[in-house]
Write a protein that holds these residues in place. Structure first.
Motif, PDB file in Angstrom:
ATOM      1  N   GLU A  31       0.830  -1.217   0.000  1.00  0.00           N
ATOM      2  CA  GLU A  31       0.000   0.000   0.000  1.00  0.00           C
ATOM      3  C   GLU A  31       0.855   1.254   0.000  1.00  0.00           C
ATOM      4  OE1 GLU A  31      -2.937  -0.789   3.319  1.00  0.00           O
ATOM      5  OE2 GLU A  31      -4.088   0.536   2.010  1.00  0.00           O
TER       6      GLU A  31
ATOM      7  N   HIS B  20      -8.437   4.433  -3.379  1.00  0.00           N
ATOM      8  CA  HIS B  20      -7.242   3.939  -2.686  1.00  0.00           C
ATOM      9  C   HIS B  20      -6.701   5.051  -1.793  1.00  0.00           C
ATOM     10  CE1 HIS B  20      -5.724   5.819  -6.347  1.00  0.00           C
ATOM     11  NE2 HIS B  20      -4.537   5.921  -5.784  1.00  0.00           N
ATOM     12  N   TYR B  44      -3.471   5.700   6.704  1.00  0.00           N
ATOM     13  CA  TYR B  44      -3.496   4.234   6.527  1.00  0.00           C
ATOM     14  C   TYR B  44      -3.909   3.496   7.796  1.00  0.00           C
ATOM     15  CZ  TYR B  44      -1.974   4.827   1.816  1.00  0.00           C
ATOM     16  OH  TYR B  44      -1.959   5.185   0.492  1.00  0.00           O
ATOM     17  N   TRP B  60      -8.173  -5.863  -3.044  1.00  0.00           N
ATOM     18  CA  TRP B  60      -6.942  -5.600  -3.800  1.00  0.00           C
ATOM     19  C   TRP B  60      -7.243  -5.692  -5.282  1.00  0.00           C
ATOM     20  CZ3 TRP B  60      -2.348  -3.982  -1.817  1.00  0.00           C
ATOM     21  CH2 TRP B  60      -2.164  -4.113  -0.447  1.00  0.00           C
ATOM     22  N   ARG B  69      -3.007  -2.665  -5.689  1.00  0.00           N
ATOM     23  CA  ARG B  69      -3.583  -1.469  -5.062  1.00  0.00           C
ATOM     24  C   ARG B  69      -4.777  -1.872  -4.207  1.00  0.00           C
ATOM     25  NH1 ARG B  69      -4.244   3.389  -8.937  1.00  0.00           N
ATOM     26  NH2 ARG B  69      -2.117   3.668  -8.216  1.00  0.00           N
ATOM     27  N   ARG B  70      -4.861  -1.288  -3.015  1.00  0.00           N
ATOM     28  CA  ARG B  70      -5.981  -1.613  -2.125  1.00  0.00           C
ATOM     29  C   ARG B  70      -7.036  -0.512  -2.239  1.00  0.00           C
ATOM     30  NH1 ARG B  70      -4.923  -3.651   4.023  1.00  0.00           N
ATOM     31  NH2 ARG B  70      -6.907  -4.704   4.312  1.00  0.00           N
TER      32      ARG B  70
END
Lengths: 235, 109
Positions: A31, B20, B44, B60, B69-70
């Protein structure tokens, strides 16, 4: 390839500090890397090392971020450990009650000269199993009684230490209960004829031992993780 | 002060749709007209905390650049929680606004 090195160094630092929780550290690395590369790509000055440094500076102090993630990870693990401890204690209790009901239903004999010792062990078993149930529920209630703080702090560390102490007490009572259950089962099996019917007490004892093993594993993991995070945060 | 309202800020930024982490930061800056310039990394842990609480869900995906990518999205509980926090905040803002707008009384002689 200085750009790639700076980003990698930063994400590796985060990963290293979060290594006590592998799935979390892997996810955070991906991330954060995605975030930093997006920030570099969006930098109006281009994609040089300066853009890279700016992206890292804007991201913030890695120790603060690690502290917040560590607290989240601990909260998740302690809640799981608390719930699993209670469930396993209930499972042990159910296995014990099933076995006792089985002895009553089949009128399983016990040798006369072992009656006194089995009664003594039975009393120990009764109180230790009850204690494990109540202390286990108390441990679960205690960990849920406090809201998880945003970052790891000495007060939260003290809360976790007290919770772990209650868990260790519940675990000790559970182990004592299972040992006394085991002793009672051995006395019963030696006093009667071994047959297919013996499988019920043997299997119920095996369930108790496995459940106790699971409790020991989870509490040990919680103890180790708390110690690791406390050492990391210097509390 | 901002940190105490970070969860609400993140929920509000995601009310526009799934995004994201970096897009959430951009959305916070855009909607606050640059007033909320948080250290980007702080969102985060907030995103993960909100997901643990069931207010967000994540998945994801592979981005156009080929990176994993989340993507986070509000859950139904998250939408409800945002609505509740919004109402509380509006009441608070109106109360403070009323206090600050009121002209001070003359002191008795």
């Amino acid at each position: 390839m200085q750009e790639a090195r700076l980003i990698s160094e930063y994400t590796e630092l985060l990963t290293r500090e979060l290594s006590f929780d592998r799935s979390l550290s892997r996810g955070v690395q991906q991330e954060v890397e995605d975030h930093l590369r997006e920030a570099v790509a969006a930098d109006p000055s281009g994609q040089g090392p300066d853009a890279e440094r700016r992206a890292i500076a804007n991201f913030g102090d890695p120790h603060v971020i690690v502290s917040e993630f560590a607290t989240l990870s601990l909260a998740k693990q302690t809640t799981r450990a608390g719930v699993i401890t209670v469930l396993m204690i209930v499972a042990v209790f159910a296995a014990m009650k099933t076995r006792v009901a089985w002895y009553a239903a089949t009128q399983w004999p016990i040798r006369d000269d072992w009656t006194a010792i089995s009664r003594t062990i039975g009393i120990i078993d009764y109180y230790t199993s009850l204690s494990s149930v109540f202390i286990g529920i108390a441990a679960c209630a205690y960990i849920c009684s406090r809201r998880t703080p945003i970052a790891f702090c000495p007060a939260y560390h003290s809360h976790l230490r007290r919770w772990l102490l209650i868990c260790v007490a519940a675990m000790g009572a559970l182990i004592a209960s299972v040992i006394s259950d085991g002793a009672l089962t051995v006395l019963r099996l030696l006093g009667g004829n071994l047959s297919a019917a013996s499988l019920i007490p043997v299997v119920s004892m095996a369930i108790e031992i496995v459940c106790t093993g699971i409790v020991v594993f989870w509490i040990r993991s919680a103890l180790r993780r708390t110690a690791t995070v406390a050492a990391l945060m210097g509390t | 002060m901002l940190k105490g309202h970070l969860d609400m800020i993140v929920l509000a930024a995601l009310s526009a749709g799934p995004a994201h982490g970096y897009a959430v930061i951009v959305e916070i800056r855009r909607r606050s007209r640059g007033r909320f310039d948080l250290p980007e990394g702080t969102i985060y842990p907030a995103l993960h905390r909100l997901e643990q609480s069931g207010l967000l869900a994540s998945k994801w995906v592979i981005s156009e650049s080929g990176r994993r990518r989340r993507i986070y999205a509000l859950t139904t509980r998250g939408e409800t929680a945002l609505g509740e926090r919004r109402a509380v905040w509006q009441q608070f803002a109106e109360g403070i606004g009323g206090l600050l707008r009121a002209k001070p009384c003359k002191k008795p002689a």
